[in-house]
Motif scaffolding. Sequence first.
Motif, PDB file in Angstrom:
ATOM      1  N   LYS A 141     -12.865   3.724 -29.741  1.00  0.00           N
ATOM      2  CA  LYS A 141     -11.663   2.958 -30.051  1.00  0.00           C
ATOM      3  C   LYS A 141     -11.530   1.706 -29.190  1.00  0.00           C
ATOM      4  CE  LYS A 141      -8.045   3.048 -32.762  1.00  0.00           C
ATOM      5  NZ  LYS A 141      -7.026   4.099 -32.719  1.00  0.00           N
ATOM      6  N   LEU A 142     -12.127   1.696 -28.000  1.00  0.00           N
ATOM      7  CA  LEU A 142     -11.958   0.581 -27.069  1.00  0.00           C
ATOM      8  C   LEU A 142     -13.218  -0.257 -26.899  1.00  0.00           C
ATOM      9  CD1 LEU A 142      -9.939   2.387 -24.252  1.00  0.00           C
ATOM     10  CD2 LEU A 142      -9.089   0.575 -25.728  1.00  0.00           C
ATOM     11  N   GLY A 143     -14.253   0.062 -27.673  1.00  0.00           N
ATOM     12  CA  GLY A 143     -15.545  -0.584 -27.466  1.00  0.00           C
ATOM     13  C   GLY A 143     -15.535  -2.088 -27.663  1.00  0.00           C
ATOM     14  N   HIS A 144     -14.521  -2.631 -28.369  1.00  0.00           N
ATOM     15  CA  HIS A 144     -14.499  -4.065 -28.643  1.00  0.00           C
ATOM     16  C   HIS A 144     -13.598  -4.833 -27.676  1.00  0.00           C
ATOM     17  CE1 HIS A 144     -10.978  -2.426 -30.545  1.00  0.00           C
ATOM     18  NE2 HIS A 144     -10.533  -3.599 -30.914  1.00  0.00           N
ATOM     19  N   LEU A 145     -13.195  -4.223 -26.552  1.00  0.00           N
ATOM     20  CA  LEU A 145     -12.346  -4.922 -25.591  1.00  0.00           C
ATOM     21  C   LEU A 145     -13.008  -6.192 -25.066  1.00  0.00           C
ATOM     22  CD1 LEU A 145     -10.434  -2.544 -23.155  1.00  0.00           C
ATOM     23  CD2 LEU A 145      -9.544  -4.023 -24.945  1.00  0.00           C
ATOM     24  N   ASN A 146     -14.296  -6.103 -24.784  1.00  0.00           N
ATOM     25  CA  ASN A 146     -15.012  -7.263 -24.261  1.00  0.00           C
ATOM     26  C   ASN A 146     -14.869  -8.440 -25.221  1.00  0.00           C
ATOM     27  OD1 ASN A 146     -16.686  -8.979 -22.871  1.00  0.00           O
ATOM     28  ND2 ASN A 146     -18.405  -7.579 -22.763  1.00  0.00           N
ATOM     29  N   GLU A 147     -15.052  -8.158 -26.497  1.00  0.00           N
ATOM     30  CA  GLU A 147     -14.947  -9.205 -27.512  1.00  0.00           C
ATOM     31  C   GLU A 147     -13.521  -9.754 -27.582  1.00  0.00           C
ATOM     32  OE1 GLU A 147     -15.862 -11.648 -30.903  1.00  0.00           O
ATOM     33  OE2 GLU A 147     -16.905 -10.907 -29.135  1.00  0.00           O
ATOM     34  N   LEU A 148     -12.519  -8.884 -27.539  1.00  0.00           N
ATOM     35  CA  LEU A 148     -11.125  -9.329 -27.587  1.00  0.00           C
ATOM     36  C   LEU A 148     -10.778 -10.213 -26.396  1.00  0.00           C
ATOM     37  CD1 LEU A 148      -9.190  -6.132 -28.753  1.00  0.00           C
ATOM     38  CD2 LEU A 148      -9.738  -8.154 -30.096  1.00  0.00           C
ATOM     39  N   HIS A 196     -15.865 -10.229 -38.969  1.00  0.00           N
ATOM     40  CA  HIS A 196     -16.013  -8.893 -39.563  1.00  0.00           C
ATOM     41  C   HIS A 196     -16.094  -7.840 -38.464  1.00  0.00           C
ATOM     42  CE1 HIS A 196     -17.645  -5.480 -41.787  1.00  0.00           C
ATOM     43  NE2 HIS A 196     -17.226  -6.077 -42.888  1.00  0.00           N
ATOM     44  N   ARG A 197     -15.114  -6.936 -38.419  1.00  0.00           N
ATOM     45  CA  ARG A 197     -15.018  -5.964 -37.315  1.00  0.00           C
ATOM     46  C   ARG A 197     -16.233  -5.039 -37.272  1.00  0.00           C
ATOM     47  NH1 ARG A 197     -11.113  -2.906 -34.477  1.00  0.00           N
ATOM     48  NH2 ARG A 197     -12.312  -1.586 -33.062  1.00  0.00           N
ATOM     49  N   GLY A 198     -16.685  -4.546 -38.404  1.00  0.00           N
ATOM     50  CA  GLY A 198     -17.819  -3.620 -38.419  1.00  0.00           C
ATOM     51  C   GLY A 198     -19.083  -4.257 -37.884  1.00  0.00           C
ATOM     52  N   TYR A 252     -25.372  -5.393 -43.984  1.00  0.00           N
ATOM     53  CA  TYR A 252     -25.549  -5.892 -42.617  1.00  0.00           C
ATOM     54  C   TYR A 252     -25.290  -4.774 -41.603  1.00  0.00           C
ATOM     55  CZ  TYR A 252     -25.803 -10.879 -43.866  1.00  0.00           C
ATOM     56  OH  TYR A 252     -26.198 -12.108 -44.348  1.00  0.00           O
ATOM     57  N   VAL A 253     -24.181  -4.057 -41.789  1.00  0.00           N
ATOM     58  CA  VAL A 253     -23.824  -2.976 -40.870  1.00  0.00           C
ATOM     59  C   VAL A 253     -24.892  -1.883 -40.899  1.00  0.00           C
ATOM     60  CG1 VAL A 253     -22.171  -1.125 -40.420  1.00  0.00           C
ATOM     61  CG2 VAL A 253     -21.340  -3.417 -40.959  1.00  0.00           C
ATOM     62  N   ASP A 254     -25.340  -1.529 -42.095  1.00  0.00           N
ATOM     63  CA  ASP A 254     -26.359  -0.477 -42.222  1.00  0.00           C
ATOM     64  C   ASP A 254     -27.657  -0.890 -41.545  1.00  0.00           C
ATOM     65  OD1 ASP A 254     -24.613   1.124 -43.608  1.00  0.00           O
ATOM     66  OD2 ASP A 254     -25.410   0.639 -45.588  1.00  0.00           O
ATOM     67  N   PHE A 255     -28.048  -2.162 -41.719  1.00  0.00           N
ATOM     68  CA  PHE A 255     -29.282  -2.629 -41.075  1.00  0.00           C
ATOM     69  C   PHE A 255     -29.149  -2.570 -39.555  1.00  0.00           C
ATOM     70  CE2 PHE A 255     -31.580  -5.968 -38.876  1.00  0.00           C
ATOM     71  CZ  PHE A 255     -32.887  -5.683 -39.249  1.00  0.00           C
ATOM     72  N   LEU A 256     -28.019  -3.044 -39.033  1.00  0.00           N
ATOM     73  CA  LEU A 256     -27.833  -3.060 -37.579  1.00  0.00           C
ATOM     74  C   LEU A 256     -27.810  -1.636 -37.022  1.00  0.00           C
ATOM     75  CD1 LEU A 256     -25.199  -5.926 -37.320  1.00  0.00           C
ATOM     76  CD2 LEU A 256     -27.529  -5.972 -36.384  1.00  0.00           C
ATOM     77  N   ARG A 257     -27.213  -0.717 -37.754  1.00  0.00           N
ATOM     78  CA  ARG A 257     -27.169   0.678 -37.294  1.00  0.00           C
ATOM     79  C   ARG A 257     -28.553   1.314 -37.313  1.00  0.00           C
ATOM     80  NH1 ARG A 257     -21.685   2.874 -40.371  1.00  0.00           N
ATOM     81  NH2 ARG A 257     -20.193   1.968 -38.885  1.00  0.00           N
TER      82      ARG A 257
END
Length: 584
Positions: free
Chosen positions: A92-99, A162-164, A262-267
Amino acid sequence: MGASASAPAELDRAKARALVGAGWNEETEKRWAELCGEGSTVSLLAAAEVAKELKLQIVDMRDAVATMRSAAIDMEDSGVRAMIKLAGKSAKLGHLNELFRQFNNPEVISERRERVRAEAAAAVAELEKLSEEEKQTARGQGDLDMYTHESQAIREEFFVSHRGISDELEKWWEAASLFFDDNWDDFLSKDEYAKFHERLLRLMREEDEMTKEEAQAALDADFEVDAGEDGRVSLCVSHEEFRYAMFQLADHWTTSLDAREYVDFLRSGYDVVFADLIAADHMRPPEEWRKALKGFKGKSVALVKTALGPDACIEIISDIYASKLVANAAKENRGKARVPLAQFTINYFVRKHGANTKTCVVKFKEFSNGVANIVDDHGHAFHDYALVYAQMVGYTTRSGRVRPYTTENCAFMMDFFRDLQPVVDKILGEQTLLDTKLQKALRNKKVASHFGFLMADDVEPMIVDRLRAFGGVDGDAPLFQCIHFAFQAVCQVKEVDHHGQRLSVKLCTAIDALTFVGTVAGAVDVIKQSAKDGEVAAAPKTIGHVKQQSWQVAHAMSGRQLAKGGGEDELRAPETTPKPPGKA
C-alpha cells in the motif's frame, strides 16, 4: 539528487484565513493570536491540529500542504529516506517515493512528458530517413502507427500517470538498487549497471542470445543512453533515468497500446531478472523460532517444506494478535513484563498442539513457511498484514528487504493496535468492502476490528500523537513534516451508505493504519539510532548511510537470542555486528 532541506511548512494569517474561509471568527482569531505569540507565522501542523479541535471546515490536509509548495519534503533527511525505503516493502505504501518526488518537483511530470516526446521525435526523424519502400514495410509492420499523435498521447499517460505501470517501474528500481547498488549512493555506476544488464539479457529469446563481445557492446551502448546527463563527474544511472529505461524496454517489447500488456510485461520480466535473487534472499525466521524448529526430541524437521495456506495463516496471525492483546493486559494488571511476540507465538503453538510433539513442530514449521510465502507475494490481499507480523516477530533477509522491528518498536505497535480496536467502524466497513477476503475477515467477530475501517480524520491525530510520544523527536523534524502528506497514500475516498445517507468519506483500514505507523516508527528508530551513535538526528545524510545502518539493525535483530532473566524471556542482541554485504 534529492531536494535540499527546507524550513518546516509555515502559515501566515492571510493564508490561514484563506484555508478556513467562512469559519474564521472571534474564537479562531483568539486562538491564532495564542499560537503566534510574538511571531507572525504558525507551523502548519500546529494550525491543523487546532483547526480540528475547533471543528473548522478546513480544506483537505493534502490541499493545505500543497499550498505550501515552497516547504519541500527533505528527501536527504535520514528519517524521511528510511521511511521511503521501509515503505517500499509495503503493497500500500510502495509508491511513497514517487509521491514525494512529485510533491518536491512539480516539473517532474512535464520532464517525463518531454522525455517521451523527444524519444518519439527522434524515432520519427529516423523513419523519415528511410526510402519509400522501407517506409511501406514499416507501415505494414505497424511501426509508424506507434508514433501518431493519438498513440503518443497514450504512451505519455502510461509513463507519467498510470499507477499500475508506475508501481512496476518502482519495483524494478527497488530490486536493482537492493541487489546491485554496492556503494548505496542511490545511483548505478557502470560496474553496478553491468551486473544488472547481464541479467536483463535473460529476456532475450534463445535464438537471439549474444556472444560475449556482442553483450559488451550492448552494455556500452545501453549505459551511454541510460546514464544520460546527470551532472556527475562519472556517468551513473539515476532513479529517474532507470525508470525511463525500463519503460522504454516495455514500450519496445509490447505489441499494443494496452496498459495491461505493459504491466504484464514488466511483471513477467521482473520475475525473469530478479526471481532467483529474491528466492536466494529467503526469509529467515527469528532466532527463537530457529531453535524451536530444530526438531522434537532431537529429531530434525528441516525436511518439512510444505506451507500453510494463506487464509489459514492470516487466521492464525489474527488469533495470535487477539490472544496477545489479552495477555498483555493481564501482564500489566499483575505488574509483570510482557512476553515478546516471537516467544508468545511459540507458546501459542505449544498450547494448541502440546509441548515437544511432532504435531506442534510440524504445524509451527508450516506456519513459518506460510508467513514467508505471503510476504514474498506482493500482490496478496493481506501482504501488509503478514509483513507487519513478520517484522514484529523478527523475520529478516540477508539483503535487508525485510527488516525486523526493534523490541521497543514492537511494544509500541501492539499498544497502537490495541488503541485502534475501539475506533474501528465495522458497520461502515461492511458497506465498503474491498474484496471477498476482507469480507470474510470482517465476518469473524473475534478479529473483525483488525480489518475494519477508520475515518481518516479521526485516526490521523491519534497517529501523530502516538508517534511523537514514541519517538521523542521534535515535531518539526522533516519526518513528521511529511506525515500528513504520506498518510493520504493509505487513505481512500469511498461512497458509503450510512444510516440511510449516501456519504463520500475518506477511510483507511486498520491494517493500513498499522502498516503506516510501523513504517514511520521504523524510520524513527533510524533517527534514534543515529542519536545514540553520537550523531545529530538529521544525520546520516545519504541514503547509503541509511541503508547500511538499517542493515546493521536488521542483522542485530536477526541474531537475537533468548536469555533467561527475571522470570521472563528477554531478547539480547549479539555483541558484535559484522560488516554489511558488499563491503570489504
